[in-house]
Design an enzyme around this catalytic site. Structure first.
Site, PDB file in Angstrom:
ATOM      1  N   CYS A  32      15.404 -13.739  -6.422  1.00  0.00           N
ATOM      2  CA  CYS A  32      16.659 -13.206  -6.951  1.00  0.00           C
ATOM      3  C   CYS A  32      16.877 -11.795  -6.435  1.00  0.00           C
ATOM      4  O   CYS A  32      15.945 -10.989  -6.421  1.00  0.00           O
ATOM      5  CB  CYS A  32      16.606 -13.126  -8.469  1.00  0.00           C
ATOM      6  SG  CYS A  32      16.477 -14.713  -9.261  1.00  0.00           S
TER       7      CYS A  32
ATOM      8  N   ALA B 109      17.300 -18.398  -6.777  1.00  0.00           N
ATOM      9  CA  ALA B 109      17.755 -19.241  -7.882  1.00  0.00           C
ATOM     10  C   ALA B 109      19.244 -19.019  -8.100  1.00  0.00           C
ATOM     11  O   ALA B 109      19.670 -17.954  -8.533  1.00  0.00           O
ATOM     12  CB  ALA B 109      16.987 -18.882  -9.151  1.00  0.00           C
TER      13      ALA B 109
ATOM     14  N   GLN C 132      17.855 -22.660  -3.656  1.00  0.00           N
ATOM     15  CA  GLN C 132      17.277 -23.142  -4.908  1.00  0.00           C
ATOM     16  C   GLN C 132      18.379 -23.132  -5.965  1.00  0.00           C
ATOM     17  O   GLN C 132      19.080 -22.129  -6.113  1.00  0.00           O
ATOM     18  CB  GLN C 132      16.145 -22.207  -5.337  1.00  0.00           C
ATOM     19  CG  GLN C 132      15.405 -22.689  -6.565  1.00  0.00           C
ATOM     20  CD  GLN C 132      14.423 -21.647  -7.096  1.00  0.00           C
ATOM     21  OE1 GLN C 132      14.807 -20.517  -7.386  1.00  0.00           O
ATOM     22  NE2 GLN C 132      13.165 -22.018  -7.223  1.00  0.00           N
TER      23      GLN C 132
ATOM     24  N   TYR D  99      12.333 -21.595 -17.128  1.00  0.00           N
ATOM     25  CA  TYR D  99      13.779 -21.790 -17.174  1.00  0.00           C
ATOM     26  C   TYR D  99      14.083 -23.206 -17.688  1.00  0.00           C
ATOM     27  O   TYR D  99      13.173 -23.955 -18.035  1.00  0.00           O
ATOM     28  CB  TYR D  99      14.399 -21.490 -15.798  1.00  0.00           C
ATOM     29  CG  TYR D  99      14.162 -20.034 -15.409  1.00  0.00           C
ATOM     30  CD1 TYR D  99      14.631 -19.003 -16.219  1.00  0.00           C
ATOM     31  CD2 TYR D  99      13.426 -19.689 -14.281  1.00  0.00           C
ATOM     32  CE1 TYR D  99      14.393 -17.660 -15.901  1.00  0.00           C
ATOM     33  CE2 TYR D  99      13.179 -18.353 -13.953  1.00  0.00           C
ATOM     34  CZ  TYR D  99      13.665 -17.343 -14.772  1.00  0.00           C
ATOM     35  OH  TYR D  99      13.415 -16.025 -14.478  1.00  0.00           O
TER      36      TYR D  99
ATOM     37  N   ARG E 209      10.642 -27.180  -7.344  1.00  0.00           N
ATOM     38  CA  ARG E 209       9.643 -26.150  -7.691  1.00  0.00           C
ATOM     39  C   ARG E 209       9.231 -26.359  -9.143  1.00  0.00           C
ATOM     40  O   ARG E 209      10.073 -26.480 -10.026  1.00  0.00           O
ATOM     41  CB  ARG E 209      10.196 -24.736  -7.502  1.00  0.00           C
ATOM     42  CG  ARG E 209       9.188 -23.671  -7.951  1.00  0.00           C
ATOM     43  CD  ARG E 209       9.550 -22.258  -7.534  1.00  0.00           C
ATOM     44  NE  ARG E 209       8.920 -21.924  -6.265  1.00  0.00           N
ATOM     45  CZ  ARG E 209       8.628 -20.672  -5.871  1.00  0.00           C
ATOM     46  NH1 ARG E 209       8.914 -19.648  -6.640  1.00  0.00           N
ATOM     47  NH2 ARG E 209       8.051 -20.436  -4.721  1.00  0.00           N
TER      48      ARG E 209
ATOM     49  N   ARG F  32       6.843 -11.512  -2.236  1.00  0.00           N
ATOM     50  CA  ARG F  32       6.843 -10.045  -2.147  1.00  0.00           C
ATOM     51  C   ARG F  32       6.421  -9.517  -0.787  1.00  0.00           C
ATOM     52  O   ARG F  32       6.947  -8.502  -0.328  1.00  0.00           O
ATOM     53  CB  ARG F  32       5.962  -9.457  -3.254  1.00  0.00           C
ATOM     54  CG  ARG F  32       6.625  -9.562  -4.620  1.00  0.00           C
ATOM     55  CD  ARG F  32       5.652  -9.363  -5.743  1.00  0.00           C
ATOM     56  NE  ARG F  32       4.680 -10.454  -5.802  1.00  0.00           N
ATOM     57  CZ  ARG F  32       3.696 -10.525  -6.685  1.00  0.00           C
ATOM     58  NH1 ARG F  32       3.533  -9.558  -7.564  1.00  0.00           N
ATOM     59  NH2 ARG F  32       2.880 -11.563  -6.697  1.00  0.00           N
TER      60      ARG F  32
HETATM   61  C1  FNR Z   1      10.789 -14.016  -7.563  1.00  0.00           C
HETATM   62  N1  FNR Z   1      10.393 -15.342  -7.769  1.00  0.00           N
HETATM   63  C2  FNR Z   1      11.340 -16.320  -7.875  1.00  0.00           C
HETATM   64  N2  FNR Z   1      10.972 -17.637  -7.979  1.00  0.00           N
HETATM   65  C3  FNR Z   1      11.877 -18.611  -7.972  1.00  0.00           C
HETATM   66  O1  FNR Z   1      11.508 -19.778  -8.039  1.00  0.00           O
HETATM   67  N3  FNR Z   1      13.208 -18.311  -7.872  1.00  0.00           N
HETATM   68  C4  FNR Z   1      13.662 -17.040  -7.791  1.00  0.00           C
HETATM   69  O2  FNR Z   1      14.867 -16.816  -7.644  1.00  0.00           O
HETATM   70  C5  FNR Z   1      12.710 -16.007  -7.850  1.00  0.00           C
HETATM   71  N4  FNR Z   1      13.098 -14.697  -7.839  1.00  0.00           N
HETATM   72  C6  FNR Z   1      12.154 -13.694  -7.607  1.00  0.00           C
HETATM   73  C7  FNR Z   1      12.575 -12.386  -7.372  1.00  0.00           C
HETATM   74  C8  FNR Z   1      11.652 -11.416  -7.026  1.00  0.00           C
HETATM   75  C9  FNR Z   1      12.125 -10.015  -6.727  1.00  0.00           C
HETATM   76  C10 FNR Z   1      10.279 -11.738  -6.974  1.00  0.00           C
HETATM   77  C11 FNR Z   1       9.250 -10.706  -6.585  1.00  0.00           C
HETATM   78  C12 FNR Z   1       9.860 -13.007  -7.253  1.00  0.00           C
HETATM   79  C13 FNR Z   1       8.984 -15.724  -7.639  1.00  0.00           C
HETATM   80  C14 FNR Z   1       8.596 -15.825  -6.175  1.00  0.00           C
HETATM   81  O3  FNR Z   1       9.340 -16.808  -5.473  1.00  0.00           O
HETATM   82  C15 FNR Z   1       7.091 -16.152  -6.014  1.00  0.00           C
HETATM   83  O4  FNR Z   1       6.839 -17.407  -6.555  1.00  0.00           O
HETATM   84  C16 FNR Z   1       6.208 -15.110  -6.695  1.00  0.00           C
HETATM   85  O5  FNR Z   1       6.670 -13.790  -6.457  1.00  0.00           O
HETATM   86  C17 FNR Z   1       4.763 -15.201  -6.191  1.00  0.00           C
HETATM   87  O6  FNR Z   1       4.701 -15.032  -4.793  1.00  0.00           O
HETATM   88  P1  FNR Z   1       4.272 -13.638  -4.094  1.00  0.00           P
HETATM   89  O7  FNR Z   1       5.281 -12.593  -4.454  1.00  0.00           O
HETATM   90  O8  FNR Z   1       2.909 -13.279  -4.653  1.00  0.00           O
HETATM   91  O9  FNR Z   1       4.232 -13.960  -2.628  1.00  0.00           O
END
Ligand code: FNR
Length: 359
Positions: free
Chosen positions: A25, A57, A99, A181, A229, A327
């Protein structure tokens, strides 16, 4: 050649390597409509060499947004705004994915940089909905329990959103059934205390995710993949409380496979906000591995995957078919280009950047 840089094919969609940008997001849309921020953000990661850029999302209706600035896809205006984003991603060598989801009882939240707390109606928030009238935490407002008619219209809105996503030019659609969610709220007995066909037994709790997954799979073109997911566990096994866990996720994944879902994106947590989670390097890859082996379906591993050798190890040891990075991709949109250098894979750089490629 490092496995990370080998092609991966699902149906007729070819991913040029096994590095996916995990959905993230951006909290930067107005009325759900994406803008230049989104174009540059997603565009950079396509230029950076990822095989799939998964757009955040994106809500099926206004109440389904996590925050007032989350993206949505509930009108033709939204479709038009997404078109240049999908187009740019594809023109720069990545597959464009999106997504779609509904935030359920965790909707109506403030932006993370404002603390991320629950937004009451007086501060621009809205009434949330969920399987049961149980709040996400004592700091959240109580959601309204959905009626069966409400559930039917939400399923229809998922289909309408998928239609718009296809028209906008996306090749992959991912159903968000994770992170506490709406759809995850139906899966977990902690948040689902319904007594109708959508609550109680495992089959009943899985019903909505399966119904929507089937509607999407039946609609989405046969040559293009559909992902789901899930949060593989609520991380509540040690509490003795009935919760969502790996065994149930394996069963759900088997059912999703029967429907024709192509890949399970294996995340965890998000439903119980104070659950104890052993966060560390690759802490969720065990789930991608278990689902891949037990349900016989392609998986994506996600969660603190940051190093090229770590990603390569996950693939070489058969834990997952692809890795999704979140990240680390914010820290470095060109991570795939750097990983190729580190793993000595010769990949094509964007023409405009070729003079910067070290051989
Ligand atoms: C997320 N994550 C996330 N997951 C998801 O399914 N839909 C989303 O829109 C989001 N939005 C989101 C925003 C931000 C700023 C972060 C940091 C994370 C979770 C992300 O996709 C992921 O699953 C987790 O951050 C773990 O992975 P990393 O960051 O350790 O590589």
């Amino acid at each position: 050649m490092a496995k990370l840089f080998t092609e991966f094919k699902l149906r007729e969609t070819v991913f040029k390597n096994r590095i996916f940008v995990s959905p993230m997001c951006q909290y930067s849309a107005e009325d759900g409509i994406p803008n230049h921020w989104h174009l540059v953000n997603y565009g950079s990661r396509a230029v950076g060499g990822a095989a799939l850029v998964m757009v955040e999302a994106t809500a099926i209706n206004p109440e389904g947004r996590i925050t007032p600035h989350c993206t949505g896809l509930w009108s033709d205006k939204h479709t038009e705004a997404f078109k240049p984003i999908a187009d740019f991603i594809k023109k720069n060598g990545a597959v464009a994915g999106i997504q779609i989801g509904h935030a359920g009882r965790k909707a109506s939240s403030d932006m993370p940089w404002n603390g991320g707390g629950f937004l009451p109606k007086t501060q621009g928030g809205w009434q949330t909905v969920a399987p049961s009238a149980l709040p996400a935490s004592s700091a959240h407002g109580a959601p309204l329990a959905l009626s069966t008619d409400d559930i039917k219209s939400i399923s229809q809105q998922f289909l309408d959103t998928a239609k718009r996503a296809l028209e906008a030019g996306f090749d992959v659609i991912e159903l968000h059934s994770a992170h506490g969610y709406l759809l995850h709220e139906f899966l977990s007995p902690i948040s689902n205390q319904r007594t109708d066909e959508y609550g109680g037994s495992l089959e009943n709790r899985c019903r909505l995710t399966l119904e929507i997954a089937k509607v999407l799979r039946d609609f989405w073109p046969q040559d293009k993949p559909v992902f789901v997911r899930i949060s593989v566990t609520d991380w509540m096994e040690n509490t003795g409380q009935q919760s969502w866990d790996l065994a149930q996720s394996i069963q759900l994944s088997k059912w999703l496979k029967e429907i024709g879902i192509d890949l399970i994106d294996c995340s965890s947590g998000g439903l119980v906000l104070d659950a104890t989670i052993p966060v560390g390097a690759g802490y969720q890859t065990q789930f991608a591995e278990a689902i891949r082996k037990e349900a016989g379906i392609a998986t994506s591993a996600v969660g603190m995957i940051t190093e090229p050798v770590q990603a390569e190890h996950i693939l070489m040891t058969g834990q997952a078919d692809v890795v999704s990075l979140a990240r680390e991709m914010l820290r470095d949109p060109y991570w795939p280009l750097r990983a190729a250098k580190e793993l000595e894979a010769d990949i094509t750089w964007p023409l405009q950047y070729q003079r910067a490629k070290r051989t």
